[in-house]
Design an enzyme around this catalytic site. Sequence first.
Site: not given
Length: 262
Positions: A124, A132, A137, A141, A167
Site C-alpha cells: 500500500d 493527489n 491526480h 497516476d 493505491e
Amino acid sequence: MKLDLSPTSWGRVVAVTVAGTAFFIAVAFFVDSFNFPYLSVEAVRRAELTDLLLPLVLGGSFLFFLMWKIRQLAIAQRDLSIVAATDSLTAVLNRGAFSMLVEAYLEQTRKQEQTRSGALLIIDADHFKSINDRLGHDSGDQALKLIAQAIKGQLRGVDIVGRIGGEEFGVFLPGVEPSQSWLVAESIRRRIREMEFSPGGRSCPLSVSIGGISFSGPTTYEAIFSAADRRLYAAKSNGRDQVSFDPAEAAPLPQPGAATVH
C-alpha cells in the site's frame, strides 16, 4: 521443432488448409474414379487434371480464407481477454484477474499430495491521498505507475502481481520459502523508497507499507488475504514505510496478533 497449432498461429492455418485441400482432392479422385473405365485416355487425363486443380484452387482458397479469419478472431479474443484482465493505468493484473489466478494456483495445490509453500504480499502506497491533493491526480497516476514498475522489477517470471485497490497492490509468490518472501518484500520497499519522484520539479519521496503472509499446505485466497491484510494494518500502525511479515503465520487459518518483522 514442434509445430505450433494454437488458434492464433499461422501453423494452424497452413496445416488445416493443406490437410483440407488434400482431402478434397482425394474425394474428387475417388468419386470420379468410377467413371474412368468408361473414358478415353485423353478424357481421363482431363478429368484427373480437373480433380486436382478444382479442389486445389477453390477448396484451398476457401479453407485458407476461413482459417485466416478464424485466426484473426482468436487473436482478437486473446487481446480482449488481456485487456479485460489488465489494469489500464499500471499494466499489471486487475483485482479480479489477480484473485482468480491466485485461487486457481491454490486450488491446484489442494488437489495435489505434495505440500507447496508460497506467500502473499499486500503493498500500500503511504500517504497517497496527500500526493493527489498536493500535486494533482496526474502526479498520483504517475506515482502508481512507478510503484508498479518497481514491484515488477523485483519479481520472477512466475510471480503474480496485480492492482487490488486504488493505491494497493498484491503480489503472490508461489513456491517461495518464508525467509525468501520477506527478502522480496523488503527489496520492493527499499526500491520504492530509493526512487526519484519529482513531478513538476518538486521532490516527493515515495514509500510503501507491506503486509505479508506465508503458507505451507492447502489454503484459500480469502484466508491468506485476510492474514496479509492484518499484517499490512500492523505495518501502517507502526509508522509506515516498513514490512510486517510473520513467516510462522501459515494458512489455512492464520491467527491475528503475530509479531511484526522489520
